[in-house]
Design a protein around this motif. Structure first.
Motif, PDB file in Angstrom:
ATOM      1  N   UNK A  81     -14.338  -9.903  -1.629  1.00 10.16           N
ATOM      2  CA  UNK A  81     -14.090  -8.504  -1.985  1.00 10.16           C
ATOM      3  C   UNK A  81     -15.120  -7.530  -1.432  1.00 10.16           C
ATOM      4  N   UNK A  82     -16.390  -7.938  -1.424  1.00  8.53           N
ATOM      5  CA  UNK A  82     -17.474  -7.002  -1.181  1.00  8.53           C
ATOM      6  C   UNK A  82     -17.443  -6.320   0.165  1.00  8.53           C
ATOM      7  N   UNK A  83     -17.144  -7.071   1.218  1.00  7.56           N
ATOM      8  CA  UNK A  83     -17.160  -6.486   2.554  1.00  7.56           C
ATOM      9  C   UNK A  83     -16.159  -5.344   2.668  1.00  7.56           C
ATOM     10  N   UNK A  84     -14.964  -5.551   2.147  1.00  2.00           N
ATOM     11  CA  UNK A  84     -13.941  -4.507   2.240  1.00  2.00           C
ATOM     12  C   UNK A  84     -14.203  -3.385   1.238  1.00  2.00           C
ATOM     13  N   UNK A  85     -14.605  -3.732   0.039  1.00  2.79           N
ATOM     14  CA  UNK A  85     -14.853  -2.731  -0.994  1.00  2.79           C
ATOM     15  C   UNK A  85     -15.997  -1.803  -0.603  1.00  2.79           C
ATOM     16  N   UNK A  86     -16.968  -2.324   0.128  1.00  4.95           N
ATOM     17  CA  UNK A  86     -18.146  -1.527   0.492  1.00  4.95           C
ATOM     18  C   UNK A  86     -17.838  -0.476   1.553  1.00  4.95           C
ATOM     19  N   UNK A  87     -16.624  -0.465   2.078  1.00  2.96           N
ATOM     20  CA  UNK A  87     -16.247   0.595   3.015  1.00  2.96           C
ATOM     21  C   UNK A  87     -16.088   1.934   2.314  1.00  2.96           C
ATOM     22  N   UNK A  88     -15.864   1.898   1.001  1.00  5.21           N
ATOM     23  CA  UNK A  88     -15.615   3.140   0.271  1.00  5.21           C
ATOM     24  C   UNK A  88     -16.615   3.426  -0.839  1.00  5.21           C
ATOM     25  N   UNK A  89     -17.375   2.407  -1.291  1.00 12.70           N
ATOM     26  CA  UNK A  89     -18.343   2.630  -2.368  1.00 12.70           C
ATOM     27  C   UNK A  89     -19.434   1.568  -2.318  1.00 12.70           C
ATOM     28  N   UNK A  90     -20.514   1.828  -3.016  1.00 14.25           N
ATOM     29  CA  UNK A  90     -21.628   0.889  -3.033  1.00 14.25           C
ATOM     30  C   UNK A  90     -21.247  -0.357  -3.836  1.00 14.25           C
ATOM     31  N   UNK A  91     -21.659  -1.526  -3.345  1.00 13.94           N
ATOM     32  CA  UNK A  91     -21.324  -2.801  -3.963  1.00 13.94           C
ATOM     33  C   UNK A  91     -22.592  -3.651  -4.090  1.00 13.94           C
ATOM     34  N   UNK A  92     -22.797  -4.190  -5.284  1.00 12.16           N
ATOM     35  CA  UNK A  92     -23.896  -5.125  -5.519  1.00 12.16           C
ATOM     36  C   UNK A  92     -23.291  -6.468  -5.919  1.00 12.16           C
ATOM     37  N   UNK A  93     -23.553  -7.500  -5.127  1.00  8.69           N
ATOM     38  CA  UNK A  93     -23.107  -8.856  -5.455  1.00  8.69           C
ATOM     39  C   UNK A  93     -24.342  -9.694  -5.751  1.00  8.69           C
ATOM     40  N   UNK A  94     -24.391 -10.267  -6.955  1.00  6.14           N
ATOM     41  CA  UNK A  94     -25.602 -10.923  -7.443  1.00  6.14           C
ATOM     42  C   UNK A  94     -25.436 -12.438  -7.467  1.00  6.14           C
ATOM     43  N   UNK A  95     -26.453 -13.150  -6.970  1.00  9.47           N
ATOM     44  CA  UNK A  95     -26.556 -14.587  -7.258  1.00  9.47           C
ATOM     45  C   UNK A  95     -26.990 -14.715  -8.718  1.00  9.47           C
ATOM     46  N   UNK A  96     -26.121 -15.252  -9.580  1.00 12.24           N
ATOM     47  CA  UNK A  96     -26.506 -15.411 -10.970  1.00 12.24           C
ATOM     48  C   UNK A  96     -27.760 -16.302 -11.081  1.00 12.24           C
ATOM     49  N   UNK A  97     -28.563 -16.112 -12.127  1.00 11.79           N
ATOM     50  CA  UNK A  97     -29.805 -16.889 -12.251  1.00 11.79           C
ATOM     51  C   UNK A  97     -29.585 -18.398 -12.097  1.00 11.79           C
ATOM     52  N   UNK A  98     -30.300 -18.984 -11.140  1.00 11.08           N
ATOM     53  CA  UNK A  98     -30.178 -20.413 -10.872  1.00 11.08           C
ATOM     54  C   UNK A  98     -29.165 -20.756  -9.804  1.00 11.08           C
ATOM     55  N   UNK A  99     -28.493 -19.749  -9.251  1.00  9.18           N
ATOM     56  CA  UNK A  99     -27.465 -19.980  -8.243  1.00  9.18           C
ATOM     57  C   UNK A  99     -27.835 -19.289  -6.935  1.00  9.18           C
ATOM     58  N   UNK A 100     -27.298 -19.803  -5.840  1.00  7.98           N
ATOM     59  CA  UNK A 100     -27.645 -19.225  -4.547  1.00  7.98           C
ATOM     60  C   UNK A 100     -29.152 -19.271  -4.355  1.00  7.98           C
ATOM     61  N   UNK A 101     -29.753 -18.098  -4.174  1.00 11.63           N
ATOM     62  CA  UNK A 101     -31.199 -18.017  -3.971  1.00 11.63           C
ATOM     63  C   UNK A 101     -31.921 -17.324  -5.120  1.00 11.63           C
ATOM     64  N   UNK A 102     -31.246 -17.167  -6.260  1.00 13.47           N
ATOM     65  CA  UNK A 102     -31.891 -16.568  -7.433  1.00 13.47           C
ATOM     66  C   UNK A 102     -32.669 -17.603  -8.235  1.00 13.47           C
ATOM     67  N   UNK A 103     -33.792 -17.169  -8.804  1.00 17.21           N
ATOM     68  CA  UNK A 103     -34.577 -18.035  -9.682  1.00 17.21           C
ATOM     69  C   UNK A 103     -33.878 -18.217 -11.028  1.00 17.21           C
ATOM     70  N   UNK A 104     -34.350 -19.218 -11.770  1.00 18.68           N
ATOM     71  CA  UNK A 104     -33.889 -19.489 -13.137  1.00 18.68           C
ATOM     72  C   UNK A 104     -35.150 -19.497 -13.999  1.00 18.68           C
TER      73      UNK A 104
END
Length: 332
Positions: A81-104
């Motif tokens: 969703x984010x790539x297309x949605x960001x064409x019209x408004x600001x988008x923040x996609x978060x790695x939830x804590x412990x996922x992706x590159x976010x700390x836990x």
């Protein structure tokens, strides 16, 4: 007999050490092949990794915060969703804590959706995001709903996609339950799980799109392999294992949600039951819209991308209209 037992013990230890070494090698390769692509923001006890897209758009338009589900990370929402949605408004996609590159920062305690939301609020503050529309997919439906309940001053609109919002009959998949177990879970994730998961990752991703199919490059584009790292898979299992008890309590409060709300799901979703979750939430949230899209499956933000984007924009437009209406009263 004693010699035989010693030999067998040595054999078992050798296999365990070999499995640990293989896990370490595979996990290191996964991390190298899927580096962080967003920005890091400090939170209490650590930092969160997130993608901040479309920051140059009209500041009068509400930003959208995207929250990913279990066994996933923020890139799933960015690609979906984010790539297309960001064409019209600001988008923040978060790695939830412990996922992706976010700390836990707090380990098992951060399995609670409410605790994850608190950390995400800190991260959003660091990016100057104070009022927004929140979108939660699958397990993150619990976080999105918690945002609307506990952070009413921040949430202007709510969109749930195949969202988990209510307790369900039965348990959870064995590998989630095992990985969350204190001692055996550590052994499992550091020996068997990573090599086995690497072998079955593509099939697992394909299953999430049933009855349809996902993009051919889904696993690569979303860095799906990151969840196979031992600590992340263990934390993921803890999230799933803690969810039902959390929703037993939270689901009693959904009548408090008053913001514009859209609930999007496939009536036959085989991962998160639509009657148990989406339809029940719709009955509790006055004025909410329930959009049922048969045949779209669980990964509805891919298989029905345009319908989902339209619903997000609809909620955001409604929230912005309400916000404009409230401003004169606030100034008086």
């Amino acid at each position: 007999m004693t010699a035989l037992l010693i030999f067998l013990l040595i054999l078992v230890i050798a296999h365990v050490l070999g499995a640990i070494q293989a896990t370490h090698i595979i996990a290191a390769r996964i991390a190298e092949e899927n580096p962080p692509g967003g920005v890091f923001v400090p939170v209490t006890g650590g930092r969160l990794h997130l993608f901040d897209l479309g920051a140059g758009h009209d500041a009068g338009r509400l930003p959208v915060v995207l929250l990913h589900g279990a066994t996933s990370n923020a890139r799933d929402m960015v690609y979906g969703l984010g790539e297309e949605l960001s064409r019209s408004r600001r988008v923040i996609a978060v790695d939830r804590p412990g996922h992706g590159w976010s700390d836990r920062p707090n380990g098992r305690a951060d399995a609670s959706p409410a605790e994850q939301v608190k950390l995400i609020v800190e991260g959003l503050e660091q990016r100057g995001i104070r009022r927004f529309v929140v979108v939660g997919h699958s397990l993150a439906g619990s976080l999105a709903a918690n945002f609307a309940l506990e952070h009413k001053d921040r949430v202007a609109g709510l969109v749930l996609l195949s969202g988990a919002t209510h307790p369900w009959p039965g348990g959870i998949n064995w590998y989630y339950r095992l990985s969350a177990t204190p001692v055996l879970g550590q052994i499992f994730v550091h020996t068997v799980m990573t090599p086995a998961g690497s072998w079955g990752l593509k099939k697992s991703a394909e299953d999430a799109f049933i009855p349809g199919s996902g993009p051919a490059d889904y696993v690569q584009r979303t860095s799906a392999a990151l969840v196979l790292r031992p600590r992340e898979f263990r934390w993921n299992g803890q999230d799933v294992a803690a969810l039902k008890a959390f929703l037993e309590v939270q689901s009693r409060r959904y009548g408090e949600i008053k913001v514009p709300t859209a609930i999007v799901a496939d009536p036959a979703d085989h991962v998160v039951s639509t009657p148990i979750h989406s339809e029940a939430l719709h009955r509790q949230v006055e004025g909410s819209r329930l959009i049922l899209l048969p045949g779209t499956g669980h990964q509805i933000h891919y298989t029905a991308r345009q319908q989902v984007l339209a619903e997000i924009e609809c909620v955001a437009d409604e929230a912005e209209a309400l916000q404009r209406h409230e401003l004169p009263r606030a100034a008086e």
